[in-house]
Scaffold this motif. Structure first.
Motif, PDB file in Angstrom:
ATOM      1  N   VAL A   1      29.974  23.320  42.871  1.00 27.94           N
ATOM      2  CA  VAL A   1      29.853  24.193  41.702  1.00 27.94           C
ATOM      3  C   VAL A   1      29.399  25.573  42.149  1.00 27.94           C
ATOM      4  O   VAL A   1      28.480  25.712  42.958  1.00 27.94           O
ATOM      5  CB  VAL A   1      28.856  23.605  40.689  1.00 27.94           C
ATOM      6  CG1 VAL A   1      28.667  24.554  39.513  1.00 27.94           C
ATOM      7  CG2 VAL A   1      29.348  22.238  40.200  1.00 27.94           C
ATOM      8  N   ARG A   2      30.046  26.589  41.644  1.00 27.90           N
ATOM      9  CA  ARG A   2      29.739  27.966  42.036  1.00 27.90           C
ATOM     10  C   ARG A   2      28.886  28.668  40.982  1.00 27.90           C
ATOM     11  O   ARG A   2      28.973  28.379  39.785  1.00 27.90           O
ATOM     12  CB  ARG A   2      31.039  28.745  42.201  1.00 27.90           C
ATOM     13  CG  ARG A   2      31.848  28.346  43.426  1.00 27.90           C
ATOM     14  CD  ARG A   2      31.271  28.968  44.665  1.00 27.90           C
ATOM     15  NE  ARG A   2      32.288  29.151  45.680  1.00 27.90           N
ATOM     16  CZ  ARG A   2      32.109  29.893  46.774  1.00 27.90           C
ATOM     17  NH1 ARG A   2      30.956  30.512  46.971  1.00 27.90           N
ATOM     18  NH2 ARG A   2      33.057  30.002  47.669  1.00 27.90           N
ATOM     19  N   ARG A   3      28.095  29.643  41.459  1.00 30.83           N
ATOM     20  CA  ARG A   3      27.431  30.579  40.574  1.00 30.83           C
ATOM     21  C   ARG A   3      27.983  31.962  40.875  1.00 30.83           C
ATOM     22  O   ARG A   3      28.588  32.200  41.931  1.00 30.83           O
ATOM     23  CB  ARG A   3      25.910  30.546  40.756  1.00 30.83           C
ATOM     24  CG  ARG A   3      25.262  29.266  40.230  1.00 30.83           C
ATOM     25  CD  ARG A   3      23.775  29.484  39.974  1.00 30.83           C
ATOM     26  NE  ARG A   3      23.526  30.501  38.944  1.00 30.83           N
ATOM     27  CZ  ARG A   3      23.593  30.276  37.636  1.00 30.83           C
ATOM     28  NH1 ARG A   3      23.927  29.084  37.174  1.00 30.83           N
ATOM     29  NH2 ARG A   3      23.327  31.244  36.783  1.00 30.83           N
ATOM     30  N   TYR A   4      27.746  32.895  39.944  1.00 29.29           N
ATOM     31  CA  TYR A   4      28.289  34.240  40.075  1.00 29.29           C
ATOM     32  C   TYR A   4      27.188  35.255  39.790  1.00 29.29           C
ATOM     33  O   TYR A   4      26.464  35.127  38.785  1.00 29.29           O
ATOM     34  CB  TYR A   4      29.470  34.447  39.114  1.00 29.29           C
ATOM     35  CG  TYR A   4      30.566  33.426  39.330  1.00 29.29           C
ATOM     36  CD1 TYR A   4      31.569  33.644  40.262  1.00 29.29           C
ATOM     37  CD2 TYR A   4      30.547  32.214  38.627  1.00 29.29           C
ATOM     38  CE1 TYR A   4      32.556  32.694  40.476  1.00 29.29           C
ATOM     39  CE2 TYR A   4      31.527  31.263  38.837  1.00 29.29           C
ATOM     40  CZ  TYR A   4      32.527  31.510  39.772  1.00 29.29           C
ATOM     41  OH  TYR A   4      33.489  30.563  39.997  1.00 29.29           O
ATOM     42  N   LEU A   5      27.054  36.229  40.676  1.00 31.01           N
ATOM     43  CA  LEU A   5      26.036  37.264  40.505  1.00 31.01           C
ATOM     44  C   LEU A   5      26.746  38.616  40.407  1.00 31.01           C
ATOM     45  O   LEU A   5      27.325  39.089  41.389  1.00 31.01           O
ATOM     46  CB  LEU A   5      25.048  37.259  41.674  1.00 31.01           C
ATOM     47  CG  LEU A   5      23.724  37.999  41.453  1.00 31.01           C
ATOM     48  CD1 LEU A   5      22.657  37.488  42.411  1.00 31.01           C
ATOM     49  CD2 LEU A   5      23.856  39.508  41.576  1.00 31.01           C
ATOM     50  N   PRO A   6      26.744  39.241  39.234  1.00 38.24           N
ATOM     51  CA  PRO A   6      27.396  40.541  39.068  1.00 38.24           C
ATOM     52  C   PRO A   6      26.535  41.674  39.624  1.00 38.24           C
ATOM     53  O   PRO A   6      25.327  41.733  39.358  1.00 38.24           O
ATOM     54  CB  PRO A   6      27.567  40.665  37.554  1.00 38.24           C
ATOM     55  CG  PRO A   6      26.567  39.735  36.960  1.00 38.24           C
ATOM     56  CD  PRO A   6      26.220  38.700  37.970  1.00 38.24           C
ATOM     57  N   LEU A   7      27.166  42.563  40.381  1.00 37.63           N
ATOM     58  CA  LEU A   7      26.429  43.669  41.023  1.00 37.63           C
ATOM     59  C   LEU A   7      27.189  44.963  40.788  1.00 37.63           C
ATOM     60  O   LEU A   7      28.356  45.090  41.155  1.00 37.63           O
ATOM     61  CB  LEU A   7      26.276  43.412  42.515  1.00 37.63           C
ATOM     62  CG  LEU A   7      25.529  44.480  43.323  1.00 37.63           C
ATOM     63  CD1 LEU A   7      24.084  44.608  42.847  1.00 37.63           C
ATOM     64  CD2 LEU A   7      25.578  44.164  44.816  1.00 37.63           C
ATOM     65  N   LEU A   8      26.511  45.923  40.198  1.00 42.42           N
ATOM     66  CA  LEU A   8      27.080  47.237  39.946  1.00 42.42           C
ATOM     67  C   LEU A   8      26.505  48.210  40.973  1.00 42.42           C
ATOM     68  O   LEU A   8      25.281  48.343  41.093  1.00 42.42           O
ATOM     69  CB  LEU A   8      26.733  47.690  38.527  1.00 42.42           C
ATOM     70  CG  LEU A   8      27.472  48.884  37.938  1.00 42.42           C
ATOM     71  CD1 LEU A   8      28.973  48.665  37.928  1.00 42.42           C
ATOM     72  CD2 LEU A   8      26.968  49.152  36.520  1.00 42.42           C
ATOM     73  N   VAL A   9      27.382  48.863  41.738  1.00 39.43           N
ATOM     74  CA  VAL A   9      26.952  49.808  42.770  1.00 39.43           C
ATOM     75  C   VAL A   9      27.266  51.220  42.296  1.00 39.43           C
ATOM     76  O   VAL A   9      28.427  51.546  42.026  1.00 39.43           O
ATOM     77  CB  VAL A   9      27.642  49.538  44.116  1.00 39.43           C
ATOM     78  CG1 VAL A   9      27.182  50.556  45.165  1.00 39.43           C
ATOM     79  CG2 VAL A   9      27.349  48.121  44.594  1.00 39.43           C
TER      80      VAL A   9
END
Length: 472
Positions: free
Chosen positions: A346-354
């Motif tokens: 199972v995957r998790r997702y971490l959104p990152l705005l640069v």
């Protein structure tokens, strides 16, 4: 909200006052500035409110950065990457465009501004008449640069008063950014702020000179399109630079594949209307999905002008979050289309705005962005972490941490989300929670040397060095 007319310091010392009473002046400023009839909401939700607006402007105004890192990025974005990407559609030689539009060699700008900044590092902020004649560049180039980056007291006063009354706030500093050097009587120069001086010559502001050349300069044919291409080139190369840093952070070399750039993402997910982020990093059990935007706070938002400017700028960032959200959906649906193999767990997702040019990240802005994203239904799935925001200097801090075998980008972001400064900037978590003091990346040494080479070549050489050169 109405603001009072600006308070100014008189040209002569008022009767009964003592010269040099700095403490008294500071108390007077404190009493006059920052007084508001309505402080706005006490609980921050999807709007910053009056106090939040002031906090954003305060952080933007007082933001500091590593000079070495700033100059290293200048060398890569303005000097090296344009040559490496020469011939690509839409890419122009930034230095040549600058000279064509202003008549000033880009190296001359670096030499004059670099020398003035160098003087301030020794604690001296006044340049004596004729001091710049030691520089080994044509005197007319020195004068042309000074005409761009300096003004006299009358010009500065006129520029300050020319601002529209409704645009004046305690954080308005446009004239000081445009002219960080003040011409004093008898030919002396006063450097007002070394940060503004560096940004004027080595940051984003040279694009301003390209777009608005000196009035006496004849614009090149097709100037408007040329200036637009120059700005587009700098934005694109800033994104390229972020990609380089991401690959260094992850050690993505040889046959190892961890960072997937937008080209790979676009090739994997080709459905009509599919929105794609700029990069995705494959960590065990987690994808970090990244969108890079060179957007900056507009003047009204950066200086806390009452109105909707800060919300409008934040809503532009939500459009970038929409691209991250769409990419996460594509990865969740078919990861193998990108990697060639199906997920084994199972995957998790971490959104990152640069945001390479920086953004005032604090409990107000993070709360507002996350609340407004929630209202739009963005990044709300149970397998998706809260969005984080970093600037390029924070990414380079993490690059330095990686070179010292420290925690990974994912470890740092995850620990922040459960730390005591979870709603502050990533650098605050690194410094004050993790207690890390990252060294600058090793590659900065060569880039710093490249940035300062024009100044080093223009400085007078010690007699022994000159003698060796002549003997050689």
């Amino acid at each position: 909200m109405l603001r009072a007319e600006p308070k100014t310091s008189p040209d002569t010392l008022p009767e009964g006052t003592q010269e040099g009473d700095v403490v008294g002046a500071l108390f007077a400023l404190t009493q006059t500035m920052g007084v508001f009839p309505d402080s706005g909401p006490s609980i921050i939700g999807d709007r910053p409110g009056t106090v939040g607006r002031e906090l954003i402007a305060n952080q933007h105004f007082n933001h500091n950065w590593s000079v070495a890192g700033f100059l290293a990025r200048y060398a890569r974005r303005w000097l090296q990457l344009p040559a490496e990407h020469q011939g690509e559609p839409g890419t122009v030689d930034l230095r040549q465009v600058y000279q064509d539009c202003t008549g000033i060699r880009f190296e001359s700008l670096a030499v004059v501004a670099g020398y003035l900044w160098m003087v301030t590092t020794s604690g001296r902020f006044v340049i004596e008449p004729g001091e710049l004649t030691v520089l080994n560049i044509p005197v007319e180039q020195v004068e042309a640069v000074l005409a761009l980056i300096s003004t006299d007291l009358t010009g500065m006063r006129e520029a300050v008063y020319s601002q529209q009354p409704e645009q004046r706030t305690e954080w308005s500093f446009d004239p000081f950014q445009q002219w960080p050097v003040l011409r004093l009587p008898e030919g002396r120069l006063l450097i007002l702020d070394p940060r503004h001086l560096l940004n004027r010559a080595f940051g984003w502001l040279p694009i301003w000179d390209i777009k608005f050349p000196p009035p006496e300069r004849t614009k090149p044919v097709g100037h408007r399109k040329l200036a637009a291409r120059a700005e587009s080139t700098l934005r694109h190369l800033s994104e390229v630079y972020v990609s380089e840093v991401l690959h260094r952070i992850t050690g993505d070399e040889g046959t190892t594949r961890r960072v997937y750039d937008d080209a790979e993402l676009k090739a994997a997910y080709t459905a009509e209307g599919q929105r794609i982020a700029d990069a995705a990093i494959d960590y065990p059990g987690t994808w970090i999905v990244i969108e890079v935007t060179t957007s900056q706070l507009r003047r009204e938002a950066a200086t806390a002008v009452p109105g909707e400017s800060q919300i409008e700028d934040i809503d532009k960032l939500l459009e970038e979050l929409d691209q991250i959200d769409a990419t996460i959906t594509a990865l969740r649906r078919d990861e193998a289309a990108l990697t060639g193999t199906s997920a084994t767990a199972v995957r998790r997702y971490l959104p990152l705005l640069v945001l390479p040019e920086g953004f005032p990240v604090n409990p107000v802005t993070l709360t507002v962005i996350r609340e407004r994203a929630r209202a739009r239904g963005l990044l709300q799935a149970p397998d998706t972490d809260l969005v984080e925001i970093v600037d390029i200097e924070e990414l380079e801090m993490i690059e330095g941490i990686q070179e010292e075998s420290g925690p990974s980008l994912l470890d740092i972001l995850r620990s922040k989300q459960s730390g005591s400064l979870r709603n502050s900037a990533v650098r605050d978590h690194i410094f004050h929670v993790m207690r890390l003091h990252p060294s600058r990346p090793a590659r900065h040494s060569d880039l710093l040397e490249a940035a300062l080479k024009p100044l080093a070549d223009a400085l007078p050489r010690p007699p022994q060095d000159q003698s060796r050169r002549e003997q050689g």
